[in-house]
Design an enzyme around this catalytic site. Sequence first.
Site, PDB file in Angstrom:
ATOM      1  N   SER A 139      52.036  38.386  53.385  1.00 48.29           N
ATOM      2  CA  SER A 139      51.862  37.499  54.532  1.00 48.29           C
ATOM      3  C   SER A 139      50.749  36.485  54.300  1.00 48.29           C
ATOM      4  CB  SER A 139      51.616  38.354  55.782  1.00 48.29           C
ATOM      5  OG  SER A 139      51.779  37.621  56.953  1.00 48.29           O
ATOM      6  N   ASP A 281      54.620  34.091  54.165  1.00 45.94           N
ATOM      7  CA  ASP A 281      56.020  34.500  54.316  1.00 45.94           C
ATOM      8  C   ASP A 281      56.670  33.923  55.564  1.00 45.94           C
ATOM      9  OD1 ASP A 281      54.597  36.082  56.109  1.00 45.94           O
ATOM     10  OD2 ASP A 281      55.877  37.832  55.831  1.00 45.94           O
TER      11      ASP A 281
END
Length: 490
Positions: A139, A281
Amino acid sequence: MVSSITRIPGIPGDSPSEAEGLGKGIESSFGLNLIPLPANPLFGTDGIRGRVGELLSAPLALQVGFWTGIVLRNHATQIGPVILGQDSRNSSDMLAMALSAGLTAAGLEVWYLGLCPTPCIAYLTSISDAIGGVMISASHNPPEDNGIKVFGANGGKLPQILQAEIEAGLRGKISPIAKVSNCGRHYSRFELVGHYGDALKKPLNSTLNLQGMKIVLDLAWGAAVGLAPSVFTEMGAEVICLHNEADGDRINVNCGSTHLDILAATVQEHNADIGFAFDGDADRVLAVDNTGRQVNGDYILYLWGRHLQKNQQLPDNLIVSTVMANLGFEKAWQQIGGKLIRTAVGDQYVQAEMQRTGGMLGGEQSGHILCRHYAVTGDGLLTALHMAALVKEAGVSLAELVDQSFQTYPQILRNVRVTDRDRRLGWQDCEPVQQAIALAEAAMGDSGRILVRASGTEPVIRVMVEAANAELTNYWTNELVSKVQQHLMD
């Protein structure tokens, strides 16, 4: 377009006899040859995450893939594929291939999408006959970290009880219930990412476009490169891109949703209407208004919630957020008839509470936003599209909309790096820190809030202080950070 995303026939496990044979010949290699694992749970607030070469490795990914496959099969009503994708980190190829090997060893077919946003995995899993999905990404974390996110057949984050089953397998506490007689196959299905892009545009195509809008996108050298610019361009916007290459060395480095300064300057330089910054992401997004002011998840939730409320699309006028949501947001939302429910930090907790209460909008201050009218999980690209459309429909600037919403309480969030994982996750046993928290809470009373927690995604302890005035906020933040540094840092 579900019909074009059907499973390739002939995979192992279609017949009852094959399903009964799940695990044959591999129980010893995956169940007994264990790799060292930390004492605390592997799964955090957003899957397994850590430094590559330390916590995360190819052997770990192989076993996570195998046990994920076993658990997904054991709970599936019928056998289908697992959808696998990754972000642009240099380690993502290695981890994705190792995880695919584990899944195929469990007898499952793997549909590999390559580079794609995390919400793409969730969406495709939810509309196909896949029994689960996996995303390789850390992330917003730096390039040297990576992670493994697991989704259930409905596209939502895998429930904690199933995460616990996977971890029990990894720790040698269980053996496969059934055995595998044949290995699965790995298929590249890059074309499926386009179905996700079409789904993003579909709710807006018939009612609104973004023609006449100038939008700046910061793609953070990550998973949204290519796809995000094309989607916004096809919706009619003039698009200016920042950090729009897949670069594993630079993903999230001084860019994206945790570093908005370059985006803000670019919006002002080009006189743009709005800017959006995604993380690596693209499951979360933050905005910058036309004046260069940062617009966090609290504002996004308020503005989108008010829009849904006016259109009678928000049951009970409910928004689900976390303990991090600003008091100013909560009070303003209540003043217009809204209700706010807070959960622990983590989009999986927000999603679970939304399902429990029937809520249709929820998210986090950090930019994880989920609207169940359109998605099954938090989606940065979808949120950005709908925010841009909201501004276009309102006929005023985002800055004006923000000015008309609410004033935040002074809030400070400080991160204290604690690299010792067991010490970090066991911080609540530290008596001096607990005493400092109790003293601060007693001093502020109802005029403020304190939240100290171990991050589930980074090696830090987060200290958040929110008060009615900046002086109190600064004082107690410094006091608490000092105690954490003194008693918990290495």
